[in-house]
Enzyme design. Structure first.
Site, PDB file in Angstrom:
ATOM      1  N   ASP A 445       0.914  -1.273  -0.227  1.00  0.00           N
ATOM      2  CA  ASP A 445      -0.004  -0.007   0.082  1.00  0.00           C
ATOM      3  C   ASP A 445       0.912   1.465   0.001  1.00  0.00           C
ATOM      4  O   ASP A 445       2.012   1.135   0.314  1.00  0.00           O
ATOM      5  CB  ASP A 445      -0.967   0.003   1.242  1.00  0.00           C
ATOM      6  CG  ASP A 445      -2.063   0.645   1.238  1.00  0.00           C
ATOM      7  OD1 ASP A 445      -2.363   1.425   0.225  1.00  0.00           O
ATOM      8  OD2 ASP A 445      -3.300   0.488   2.015  1.00  0.00           O
ATOM      9  N   ASP A 510     -10.890   1.700  -3.106  1.00  0.00           N
ATOM     10  CA  ASP A 510     -11.712   1.532  -1.723  1.00  0.00           C
ATOM     11  C   ASP A 510     -12.947   1.626  -1.968  1.00  0.00           C
ATOM     12  O   ASP A 510     -13.769   1.133  -0.878  1.00  0.00           O
ATOM     13  CB  ASP A 510     -11.061   2.380  -0.683  1.00  0.00           C
ATOM     14  CG  ASP A 510      -9.827   2.001  -0.256  1.00  0.00           C
ATOM     15  OD1 ASP A 510      -9.229   0.835  -0.569  1.00  0.00           O
ATOM     16  OD2 ASP A 510      -9.077   2.786   0.545  1.00  0.00           O
TER      17      ASP A 510
HETATM   18  C1  DGJ Z   1      -6.045   1.419   1.848  1.00  0.00           C
HETATM   19  C2  DGJ Z   1      -6.455   0.274   1.136  1.00  0.00           C
HETATM   20  O1  DGJ Z   1      -6.854   0.686  -0.149  1.00  0.00           O
HETATM   21  C3  DGJ Z   1      -7.373  -0.656   1.640  1.00  0.00           C
HETATM   22  O2  DGJ Z   1      -7.934  -1.718   1.041  1.00  0.00           O
HETATM   23  C4  DGJ Z   1      -6.650  -1.000   3.086  1.00  0.00           C
HETATM   24  O3  DGJ Z   1      -5.825  -1.879   2.599  1.00  0.00           O
HETATM   25  C5  DGJ Z   1      -6.159   0.355   3.905  1.00  0.00           C
HETATM   26  N1  DGJ Z   1      -5.417   1.245   2.993  1.00  0.00           N
HETATM   27  C6  DGJ Z   1      -5.439   0.025   5.064  1.00  0.00           C
HETATM   28  O4  DGJ Z   1      -5.157   0.927   5.844  1.00  0.00           O
END
Ligand code: DGJ
Length: 696
Positions: A445, A510
């Site tokens: 991430d 997300d």
């Molecule tokens: C952002 C990501 O897009 C989510 O899927 C998740 O992994 C969160 N970060 C976790 O902090």
């Protein structure tokens, strides 16, 4: 008459590119469009152009690498100087070498006055019709050269290039499509966030009204710029490249600056044709463990089901249920490491939290593995929370500019990857996790933009940061060639053809709301193939929007990508779990068909859109899967029929409902389905239908 020796022609399957040698100058753009079936009797550009009134006596047409100051008034592919001198560039020598006849060529330009060398390589792949271009500038002078701009590619678009399709976005709303007419005032997009951004890669599609289209995307995960300018002589000029911060690139004598690749394409089949060409090119660039993609395993991801509540009993039970419904990979998301109870702290301290995991992650990983699933782990290596042991020990490791505040986002700072000690430390942390646990997968991430991104010398660090991140990915992959990696940046903030050569899946967004996802996924598919598109069945109501959709609709929308489940499975009743298991089984049955061939899509009107997945070649006779989505209630008594342009007009087909399995299979002539269309049954809003189309 044979082709004049001045012409260099590259051929793809459906497109051709032609350059015209121009003595010592940069070759001129002669053509980029539909494949030229014959190249005889082609007049030279200089023989067909008359210098317009009030122009230089020596005509200056658009070249492969136009540059400012010596007769060219359009946008320059290069802006550079030596303390103000050598600001004008022009080419005094040109050498052209074939790398592969009619496929790939290398053009080397010299400027003996400004003492520069530019090498441009162009290759046109016949399988994908992708024209790959990159450019390398070398400082041949005795003093440093400051480079403000170097285009990776400078492409011609004819005056009948009418409409521009591009994408904007933000967190939870990636790939929002924008369309506008191309006008003489030009168009420019710049990204200065330090990573690709939620609007998707630097790139666009240009549509012509006869159905033809041009597309391009930059294979780069950092700051980028693209522009389309009108040239007075009656065409457009499209440039793509990195966006460089002031003073960011200073080339010492002998030093070079190499651009990322631009992947460009012409397709007679419009934006969908461009998408298919991009898919082929990206598939060709992927580096899979073992050399080839395996069927994309069904994920269970803990994020929206648990967030930071990593209760071991719950996790153990979740893994069991995930395996029961058919998940094949269990991804432990954020929240597992030292003191990571929420998003205010812990980033940088990459060891299991002693309270939540007193025996480390090994017992959970073993449980997951015993259940037959691969174990995946979330990491965000490039980040640090000020509230972390790492930051307390090394406050100088965060990117910063002396005298400027440390600006946090999601309570975190970005580590300075231009420092070798930082990269060595991060490699050590990741390597230890991968060596000591049975991890098969990393979700990598990057949850913020770059600000105050200065090197230890106080110079802009954006470009070096991207290159160092690439090197970190590469070194992890070299040390652990069997793991797969998912690229994520707060959802789809780092989705591009540069990072994908180091990773194997994109976390698309997300936002898992199925209605929102339809447009996000369509934008994604403009640039990348469906097997790389992380697509999860989330909870209802959707956490990002609050909208409530049926499980069937959520599943049907997620099904075409790389499927996952991301919700609290323990909160589901037996019937809902059984239905999830049904969808997962359907995905496993369809995934080979979904993930290797061509994708077509369109809008029917009155709230209905469709997406079809089939063989590599359009009009081949193999099976197709047709997904129909109604997002809003019908306003007309009868739904409009769906025309299916990808079928074969001389073949009869059977159209069978696959989900829901209601109604009978019916036969239709291919010509009818292509031109008049498949009649649709009534559909409720936020519902999907899946049909299988086979040869009768
Ligand atoms: C952002 C990501 O897009 C989510 O899927 C998740 O992994 C969160 N970060 C976790 O902090």
């Amino acid at each position: 008459m044979p082709q004049p020796p001045e012409l260099i022609t590259l051929h793809g399957s459906f497109s051709s590119v032609m350059l015209e040698l121009d003595g010592a100058g940069a070759p001129l753009w002669r053509y980029w469009g539909a494949r030229l079936e014959s190249v005889s009797h082609i007049p030279l550009l200089r023989a067909t152009r008359a210098a317009p009134s009030f122009s230089l006596d020596d005509d200056v047409p658009l070249s492969l690498f136009p540059s400012f100051g010596v007769g060219w008034f359009g946008p320059s592919a290069l802006l550079a100087h030596r303390v103000g001198a050598d600001f004008a560039q022009s080419w005094t020598g040109c050498v052209v070498e074939w790398l592969a006849p009619e496929r790939a060529v290398c053009v080397t330009l010299f400027d003996d006055v400004a003492r520069l060398r530019v090498v441009i390589t162009l290759s046109l792949d016949s399988a994908s019709d992708i024209l790959s271009i990159n450019t390398t500038l070398t400082n041949m002078g005795a003093a440093p050269l400051d480079v403000q701009h170097l285009a990776a590619a400078c492409l011609p678009l004819p005056n009948e290039a009418l409409r521009l399709r591009h994408y904007v976005g933000r967190h939870n709303a990636e790939f929002q499509r924008e369309e506008q007419a191309l006008g003489r005032s030009g168009w420019r997009r710049e990204n200065r966030r330090g990573l690709t951004g939620h609007g998707g890669p630097c790139g666009a599609v240009i549509l012509r009204d006869d159905g033809g289209a041009w597309g391009a995307q930059l294979a780069w995960s950092g700051n980028a710029t693209q522009s389309i300018d009108w040239s007075d002589d009656g065409q457009f000029i499209w440039q793509l490249g990195e966006w460089l911060a002031p003073g960011e690139v200073r080339l010492a004598p002998g030093e070079s600056l190499a651009t990322p690749d631009v992947l460009a394409s012409f397709s007679p089949e419009g934006a969908d044709g461009i998408a298919r060409n991009f898919h082929a090119a990206i598939r060709g660039r992927m580096i899979w463990p073992g050399g080839a993609m395996t069927p994309r395993p069904v994920h269970f991801n803990t994020w929206e089901g648990l967030y930071f509540n990593h209760d071991r009993t719950t996790l153990t039970e979740l893994a069991k249920v995930a395996a029961e419904i058919g998940a094949e990979r269990f991804v432990l998301d954020d929240g597992w490491f030292h003191r990571r109870d929420d998003d205010t702290r812990g980033l940088g301290d990459w060891w299991p939290d002693a309270d939540q995991y007193p025996d480390g992650l090994a017992p959970l990983a073993a449980h997951v593995t015993t259940l037959g699933m691969g174990f995946g782990l979330w990491v965000e290596p490039e980040m640090v929370n000020p509230d972390s042991d790492l930051f307390r020990a090394h406050p100088d490791w965060a990117l910063h500019i002396a005298g400027r505040p440390l600006l946090t986002a999601r309570h975190q700072l970005v580590l300075d990857l231009t420092r070798a000690d930082v990269c060595a430390h991060l490699f050590g942390c990741l390597d230890k996790l991968l060596r000591t646990l049975p991890i098969r997968y990393l979700k990598w991430d990057h949850n913020r933009d770059l600000t105050c991104a200065g090197t230890t010398l106080g110079r802009a660090a954006y470009r070096a940061q991207v290159l160092a991140a690439y090197a970190l990915f590469d070194s992890i992959r070299a040390a652990h060639p069997d793991i797969e990696i998912e690229a994520c940046a707060g959802g789809g903030g780092r989705l591009d053809a540069g990072i994908i050569t180091r990773t194997h899946r994109f976390w698309t967004s997300d936002c898992i709301d199925a209605v929102s996802r339809l447009s996000i996924q369509q934008g994604f598919l403009q640039f990348f193939p469906p097997e790389l598109m992380g697509a999860h069945i989330g909870a209802a109501p959707a956490h990002s929007t609050g909208r409530q959709q049926s499980q069937d609709f959520r599943a049907a929308v997620a099904l075409t990508g790389h499927l996952g489940v991301e919700l609290d499975l323990l909160a589901l009743g037996a019937a809902e779990r059984a239905r999830l298991a049904h969808w997962i089984a359907l995905y496993k049955q369809f995934r080979d068909q979904l993930h290797h061939g061509a994708v077509y899509h369109g809008a029917v009107g009155d709230g209905v859109s469709w997406q079809a997945h089939g063989p590599k070649e359009a009009r081949a006779d193999e099976d197709w899967l047709l997904f129909l989505y109604r997002t809003s209630p019908a306003t007309q008594g009868q739904a409009p029929p769906v025309r299916l342009p990808f079928l074969n007009s001389r073949v009869d087909y059977v159209v069978s409902p696959r989900e829901p399995v209601e109604g009978e299979a019916r036969s239709y002539g291919g010509a009818w389905l292509m031109t008049a269309g498949l009649p649709l049954p009534p559909m409720m809003a936020e519902c999907a239908l899946i049909y299988q189309i086979t040869r009768a």
